[in-house]
Scaffold this motif. Structure first.
Motif, mmCIF file in Angstrom:
data_model
loop_
_atom_site.group_PDB
_atom_site.id
_atom_site.type_symbol
_atom_site.label_atom_id
_atom_site.label_comp_id
_atom_site.label_asym_id
_atom_site.label_seq_id
_atom_site.Cartn_x
_atom_site.Cartn_y
_atom_site.Cartn_z
ATOM 1 N N TYR A 13 -75.495 70.985 -2.442
ATOM 2 C CA TYR A 13 -75.928 71.918 -3.578
ATOM 3 C C TYR A 13 -77.116 72.591 -3.387
ATOM 4 C CZ TYR A 13 -77.639 72.791 -8.321
ATOM 5 O OH TYR A 13 -77.998 73.532 -9.444
ATOM 6 N N LEU A 14 -78.042 71.913 -2.749
ATOM 7 C CA LEU A 14 -79.264 72.541 -2.419
ATOM 8 C C LEU A 14 -79.376 73.961 -1.416
ATOM 9 C CD1 LEU A 14 -82.065 69.740 -2.322
ATOM 10 C CD2 LEU A 14 -81.730 71.279 -4.110
ATOM 11 N N GLU A 15 -78.439 73.766 -0.480
ATOM 12 C CA GLU A 15 -78.297 74.711 0.403
ATOM 13 C C GLU A 15 -77.427 75.876 -0.228
ATOM 14 O OE1 GLU A 15 -75.962 73.111 3.904
ATOM 15 O OE2 GLU A 15 -77.507 71.688 3.977
ATOM 16 N N VAL A 16 -76.444 75.799 -0.955
ATOM 17 C CA VAL A 16 -75.785 76.648 -1.689
ATOM 18 C C VAL A 16 -76.822 77.443 -2.843
ATOM 19 C CG1 VAL A 16 -73.972 77.201 -3.445
ATOM 20 C CG2 VAL A 16 -73.634 75.812 -1.611
ATOM 21 N N MET A 17 -77.507 76.662 -3.395
ATOM 22 C CA MET A 17 -78.445 77.396 -4.307
ATOM 23 C C MET A 17 -79.678 78.191 -3.701
ATOM 24 S SD MET A 17 -77.641 76.876 -7.529
ATOM 25 C CE MET A 17 -79.075 77.755 -8.273
ATOM 26 N N VAL A 49 -75.061 94.467 -9.376
ATOM 27 C CA VAL A 49 -75.207 93.427 -8.186
ATOM 28 C C VAL A 49 -75.922 92.447 -8.693
ATOM 29 C CG1 VAL A 49 -75.598 92.890 -5.898
ATOM 30 C CG2 VAL A 49 -74.374 95.108 -6.428
ATOM 31 N N VAL A 50 -77.223 92.720 -9.151
ATOM 32 C CA VAL A 50 -78.050 91.638 -9.754
ATOM 33 C C VAL A 50 -77.409 90.753 -10.810
ATOM 34 C CG1 VAL A 50 -80.163 91.259 -10.940
ATOM 35 C CG2 VAL A 50 -80.084 93.111 -8.996
ATOM 36 N N ALA A 51 -76.777 91.426 -11.908
ATOM 37 C CA ALA A 51 -76.362 90.691 -12.949
ATOM 38 C C ALA A 51 -74.973 89.835 -12.305
ATOM 39 C CB ALA A 51 -75.445 91.576 -13.909
ATOM 40 N N GLU A 52 -74.251 90.233 -11.263
ATOM 41 C CA GLU A 52 -73.324 89.461 -10.796
ATOM 42 C C GLU A 52 -73.976 88.166 -10.085
ATOM 43 O OE1 GLU A 52 -69.637 89.879 -7.506
ATOM 44 O OE2 GLU A 52 -70.494 91.352 -8.036
ATOM 45 N N LYS A 53 -74.871 88.435 -9.342
ATOM 46 C CA LYS A 53 -75.551 87.237 -8.596
ATOM 47 C C LYS A 53 -76.093 86.448 -9.661
ATOM 48 C CE LYS A 53 -75.248 89.124 -4.245
ATOM 49 N NZ LYS A 53 -74.691 88.467 -3.276
ATOM 50 N N SER A 54 -76.524 86.773 -10.626
ATOM 51 C CA SER A 54 -77.073 85.975 -11.920
ATOM 52 C C SER A 54 -76.062 85.142 -12.184
ATOM 53 C CB SER A 54 -77.824 86.722 -12.652
ATOM 54 O OG SER A 54 -78.302 86.076 -13.721
ATOM 55 N N SER A 55 -74.778 85.726 -12.475
ATOM 56 C CA SER A 55 -73.650 85.204 -13.186
ATOM 57 C C SER A 55 -73.132 84.072 -12.226
ATOM 58 C CB SER A 55 -72.611 86.054 -13.492
ATOM 59 O OG SER A 55 -73.171 86.933 -14.527
ATOM 60 N N TYR A 60 -72.164 78.276 -10.833
ATOM 61 C CA TYR A 60 -72.517 77.212 -9.804
ATOM 62 C C TYR A 60 -73.123 76.229 -10.416
ATOM 63 C CZ TYR A 60 -73.036 74.944 -5.449
ATOM 64 O OH TYR A 60 -72.927 74.199 -4.543
ATOM 65 N N MET A 61 -74.252 76.248 -11.227
ATOM 66 C CA MET A 61 -75.032 75.366 -11.660
ATOM 67 C C MET A 61 -74.399 74.648 -12.778
ATOM 68 S SD MET A 61 -79.094 77.005 -11.958
ATOM 69 C CE MET A 61 -78.568 78.348 -12.719
ATOM 70 N N GLU A 62 -73.580 75.340 -13.582
ATOM 71 C CA GLU A 62 -72.936 74.691 -14.711
ATOM 72 C C GLU A 62 -71.813 73.839 -14.257
ATOM 73 O OE1 GLU A 62 -71.720 78.036 -17.356
ATOM 74 O OE2 GLU A 62 -73.752 78.444 -18.250
ATOM 75 N N ARG A 63 -71.103 74.483 -13.216
ATOM 76 C CA ARG A 63 -70.061 73.517 -12.548
ATOM 77 C C ARG A 63 -70.462 72.461 -11.938
ATOM 78 N NH1 ARG A 63 -67.159 76.391 -8.173
ATOM 79 N NH2 ARG A 63 -68.890 75.290 -6.809
ATOM 80 N N ASN A 64 -71.841 72.470 -11.259
ATOM 81 C CA ASN A 64 -72.296 71.100 -10.637
ATOM 82 C C ASN A 64 -72.785 70.207 -11.999
ATOM 83 O OD1 ASN A 64 -73.224 70.108 -8.048
ATOM 84 N ND2 ASN A 64 -75.097 69.928 -9.388
#
Length: 73
Positions: A13-17, A49-55, A60-64
């Motif tokens: 998780y940390l690596e992906v984040m 792109v910034v908005a997509e990266k944020s989403s 990912y955080m919510e799923r985790n």
């Protein structure tokens, strides 16, 4: 054995984040540079792109978090 699995999951998780945060930061810096350069077309594309990266980071955080909550019950 569960502790090893939990630690491996936490590390993954940390690596992906870290990667997602790095990608978000790079996109945000590129957006800022485009705005400073006065290039509205590029800036508007990079804003998406910034908005997509944020989403993606948020999802990912919510799923985790849901997975963590389910594991705790």
């Amino acid at each position: 054995m569960d502790a090893i699995y939990d630690e491996e999951n936490a590390n993954a998780y940390l690596e992906v984040m870290e990667r997602l945060c790095r990608e978000y930061g790079e996109a945000l810096r590129a957006y800022d540079r485009a705005k400073e350069a006065g290039d509205p077309d590029v800036a508007s594309k990079l804003e998406l792109v910034v908005a997509e990266k944020s989403s993606v980071m948020q999802a990912y955080m919510e799923r985790n978090q849901k997975g963590t909550e389910a594991a705790m019950h």
